[in-house]
Write a protein that holds these residues in place. Structure first.
Motif, PDB file in Angstrom:
ATOM      1  N   ARG A 194      44.054  32.156  41.478  1.00 11.05           N
ATOM      2  CA  ARG A 194      43.199  32.578  40.364  1.00 11.05           C
ATOM      3  C   ARG A 194      41.804  32.923  40.871  1.00 11.05           C
ATOM      4  NH1 ARG A 194      39.109  30.921  37.252  1.00 11.05           N
ATOM      5  NH2 ARG A 194      39.100  31.500  35.047  1.00 11.05           N
ATOM      6  N   GLU A 195      41.279  32.098  41.757  1.00 11.81           N
ATOM      7  CA  GLU A 195      39.921  32.315  42.253  1.00 11.81           C
ATOM      8  C   GLU A 195      39.864  33.518  43.193  1.00 11.81           C
ATOM      9  OE1 GLU A 195      37.728  30.853  40.695  1.00 11.81           O
ATOM     10  OE2 GLU A 195      38.942  29.282  39.782  1.00 11.81           O
ATOM     11  N   VAL A 217      39.253  36.464  41.092  1.00 11.16           N
ATOM     12  CA  VAL A 217      37.848  36.522  40.650  1.00 11.16           C
ATOM     13  C   VAL A 217      37.000  37.124  41.778  1.00 11.16           C
ATOM     14  CG1 VAL A 217      35.828  35.127  40.001  1.00 11.16           C
ATOM     15  CG2 VAL A 217      38.091  34.538  39.095  1.00 11.16           C
ATOM     16  N   SER A 246      38.099  41.076  42.793  1.00  6.67           N
ATOM     17  CA  SER A 246      37.809  42.091  41.779  1.00  6.67           C
ATOM     18  C   SER A 246      36.352  42.557  41.840  1.00  6.67           C
ATOM     19  CB  SER A 246      38.142  41.565  40.385  1.00  6.67           C
ATOM     20  OG  SER A 246      37.331  40.456  40.083  1.00  6.67           O
ATOM     21  N   TRP A 283      38.705  44.381  32.710  1.00 13.18           N
ATOM     22  CA  TRP A 283      38.682  43.667  31.421  1.00 13.18           C
ATOM     23  C   TRP A 283      37.954  44.450  30.352  1.00 13.18           C
ATOM     24  CZ3 TRP A 283      33.970  42.359  29.347  1.00 13.18           C
ATOM     25  CH2 TRP A 283      32.883  42.247  30.205  1.00 13.18           C
ATOM     26  N   VAL A 327      43.211  41.947  33.303  1.00 15.18           N
ATOM     27  CA  VAL A 327      42.789  40.697  32.676  1.00 15.18           C
ATOM     28  C   VAL A 327      43.992  40.184  31.889  1.00 15.18           C
ATOM     29  CG1 VAL A 327      41.891  41.897  30.613  1.00 15.18           C
ATOM     30  CG2 VAL A 327      40.975  39.652  31.242  1.00 15.18           C
ATOM     31  N   GLY A 330      44.725  35.763  28.020  1.00 15.37           N
ATOM     32  CA  GLY A 330      43.846  34.604  27.889  1.00 15.37           C
ATOM     33  C   GLY A 330      42.466  34.797  28.483  1.00 15.37           C
ATOM     34  N   GLY A 331      42.216  35.966  29.105  1.00 12.88           N
ATOM     35  CA  GLY A 331      40.874  36.242  29.604  1.00 12.88           C
ATOM     36  C   GLY A 331      40.633  35.900  31.070  1.00 12.88           C
ATOM     37  N   ASP A 332      41.710  35.678  31.835  1.00 10.81           N
ATOM     38  CA  ASP A 332      41.534  35.454  33.267  1.00 10.81           C
ATOM     39  C   ASP A 332      41.620  36.785  34.014  1.00 10.81           C
ATOM     40  OD1 ASP A 332      41.087  32.720  33.366  1.00 10.81           O
ATOM     41  OD2 ASP A 332      43.232  32.269  33.273  1.00 10.81           O
ATOM     42  N   ILE A 333      40.824  36.893  35.078  1.00  9.69           N
ATOM     43  CA  ILE A 333      40.837  38.106  35.892  1.00  9.69           C
ATOM     44  C   ILE A 333      42.070  38.102  36.793  1.00  9.69           C
ATOM     45  CG2 ILE A 333      39.639  39.361  37.737  1.00  9.69           C
ATOM     46  CD1 ILE A 333      37.006  38.142  36.621  1.00  9.69           C
TER      47      ILE A 333
END
Lengths: 411, 411
Positions: B64-65, B68, B71, B98, B139, B142-145
């Motif tokens: 996940r990180e 972030v 991107s 997003w 995105v 749920g709003g995660d990159i």
């Protein structure tokens, strides 16, 4: 169990090694059982690199696009810090400004925070995670990326602390607290244990560059206790809070100064209502920030008007002022860009007469000529020639006995 | 008035000078009256720099990180390109993934696009703006990159072209089109004017690294005509579209090869239902991608099972396979990481027998031993020793007369 917001600046996260060090400090704080939200800046040098790119491409970079560009700096740091925390077994999750809905107005490059949605963060904290948030950035209601302007990560930290009702907001930086004055100018300068919001505001705006002024305003407004401390050296730092009975009651808390000033005067302007706004209007339109303003009536018909600007904008301001002088029928424009401002700050001076007199007396004894004076309730500023800066600071530091720790007293 | 999606890769936007060059090309296209949406990658080198940071901090970066972090690369480019367009008087606006709701699933590091909201973009196009969109990113609901994985900017471009019903999707790269084979191996390799989606799919997956395979799949699925062309050199490039009557009807369109292959064999495994999944299951669980698979029944009771993996994962796959061999009671694990895959690709072979025979005959004539064979409707692949790569490619190129331009014919 308390909730703390930590903020680490660009120097503290300047390399991957330093990011690991910060992760260690955060994990240690977390292991004491408290909830931690961490706000980080871009790695030092990154923002300047991005600005340089922009300037290579566009003379005056489009402000909306500059925010899209600059906000990447903090986004890099949040990801790396969350990784560093995970690596040492501390569950963490990173968020950009838009992801936690740090909604701002749409003034690109210096937006103001309007609201923050804490739901996602409180959920993560409850789940035992450290929440890592990008400083300096927000999002408009319409979904455009904004930045809060220089030093804006401090503002983000304070705003998050206020929104989350944190117990304290800890600003980690490369100095170990707020000093009575700059130790490079007066080696006997002393770290203050506590200082009030109002004093800090005056110190910050006058060039003690420890904290960004808007973050202090914000902290004061929402009564968020703020602590400035070093990310490299252990220590309690300086707590910034509202004045209370236990705060050491010094007359003067510190001496601030600003080397970047330049002074402009328009002489012999016909003294009519509205003349001040006709003089300052064109300056403001050119986006030149004005610091001190003094007006002297030379005689019944005309007035002399003096103000200070950042030294970088001296030339530009001078040219504008010459045009204004012509159109207003003034006599002459003069200026000096070799001046500095020195200020003494302290809530104690509210209830004590004679502080100003004492200040002027010290400067006179050292044969320092005062070129301008401005006062507020808790601050007295003078403009003097650049060459007298060190002398003035040291003489004032000694006169007001700032090197000595004061014990709480009852006067 | 047509709508085109342009995509510029990392090399094309590798410096601020090159970004200005791209802006010039985009503005020129815009000035012909067409609507333009531009998709860009990160400046070349940026993604690798970010990955290096991540690895310095976490052995296997949290997925996940990592998204972030990565991107930010494209976000830098969109801002700079929008500035460069504004600078030359071409109104432009940049969007991250997003911001235009490029919604993807939540498989970090290799997410798939689920939907795109075109409303904001069409509004901007109507207002006369060039729309600049960050490639490679999305995105989650749920709003995660998320990121779409390597080469994902091509996928973004095609997905946008499909969503916007663009007339053509132009992929600008550092080559001027799709060639019959790699010109570094066979100097007589020729640029193809047209190629079908299916052929391109086989070429891409086999190592002709011009286009990312998923983007071609996507383009085929939504029937988006795709054009590959150079961002440095003028020219028509290669159009990738569905087969139609006017397409030059060659038997073979090109020769693809892949140097990164390694081959593993598990010998003498008891031949029971489910044995293939018991062999490949642990490999897949370790996230090792498998390319070719061949199974030979050695006798009635046991079977030999061979597959190829990326050479980087040879050691890891070997270790896993040895454990599997023990638990399945197999005889031995063997392998070879000095092999390559060479493939001939062409829709023409559908209707022509004897292509395979001709291929094997050529290789035999050059004394090249074939170690594995796999076929599909429009492709035949062989695995040979690494040292024979160039020889095999050149012999096949000549045999199938790929250096000659073919005229449309009616057979």
């Amino acid at each position: 169990m308390a909730l703390y917001v930590h903020k680490y600046g660009g120097t503290s996260v300047g390399t991957t090694e330093r990011i690991k060090h910060v992760a260690g400090k955060v994990a240690e704080a977390r292991s004491r059982g408290d909830d931690i939200v961490v706000v980080v800046s871009a790695m030092s040098g990154e923002t300047n690199k991005l600005v340089a790119y922009a300037r290579e491409i566009q003379e005056i970079p489009a402000s909306r696009e500059l925010d899209v560009l600059l906000s990447t700096g903090e986004q890099v740091t949040i990801a790396l810090l969350a990784m560093a925390l995970e690596q040492i077994g501390c569950p963490a999750v990173s968020y950009t400004g838009w992801q936690v809905r740090i909604v701002s107005d749409s003034v690109h490059n210096k937006a103001r925070i309007v609201s923050i949605d804490t739901e996602r963060m409180t959920g993560d904290l409850k789940a035992g995670k450290v929440v890592v948030v990008a400083g300096f950035q927000g999002v408009t209601a319409g979904g455009d990326i904004t930045t809060l302007g220089r030093g804006g990560s401090d503002t983000t930290a304070v705003a998050l602390a206020a929104a989350l009702k944190a117990d304290e907001c800890l600003i980690y930086t490369d100095v170990d607290g707020v000093y009575t004055t700059d130790p490079r100018v007066e080696p006997r300068a002393r770290r203050l244990d506590r200082i009030t919001f109002e004093e800090m505001l005056e110190m910050a705006s006058l060039g003690s560059k420890v904290l960004q002024i808007r973050s202090v305003e914000f902290a004061g407004k929402y009564n968020v206790p703020l602590r400035v401390l070093s990310s490299f050296k252990e220590g309690p730092g300086t707590l910034i809070s509202y004045e209370d009975a236990k705060v050491e009651e010094a007359l003067i808390s510190g001496i601030a100064f600003n080397r970047d000033e330049a002074k402009l005067t328009i002489l012999g302007v016909p003294d009519r209502p509205g003349v001040a706004s006709r003089i300052l209007g064109p300056i403001a339109e050119a986006n030149i920030e004005i610091d001190m303003i003094v007006q002297n009536n030379a005689d019944d018909q005309t007035t002399d008007f003096t103000f200070t600007v950042n030294r970088n904008e001296y030339r530009k301001a001078f040219d504008i002022l010459e045009k204004t002088c012509q159109s207003l029928g003034g006599r002459q424009v003069t200026g000096d860009d070799k001046i500095v401002k020195v200020s003494i700050v302290g809530v104690g001076m509210r209830s004590h007469a004679g502080i100003a007199a004492k200040m002027f007396e010290v400067l006179a004894k050292e044969s320092i000529n005062i070129r301008m004076i401005a006062t507020s309730e808790i601050k007295i500023s003078v403009v003097v020639d650049e060459k007298y800066l060190e002398l003035a600071v040291r003489a004032l530091h000694e006169t007001f006995e700032l090197e000595r720790e004061k014990l709480p007293s009852t006067h």
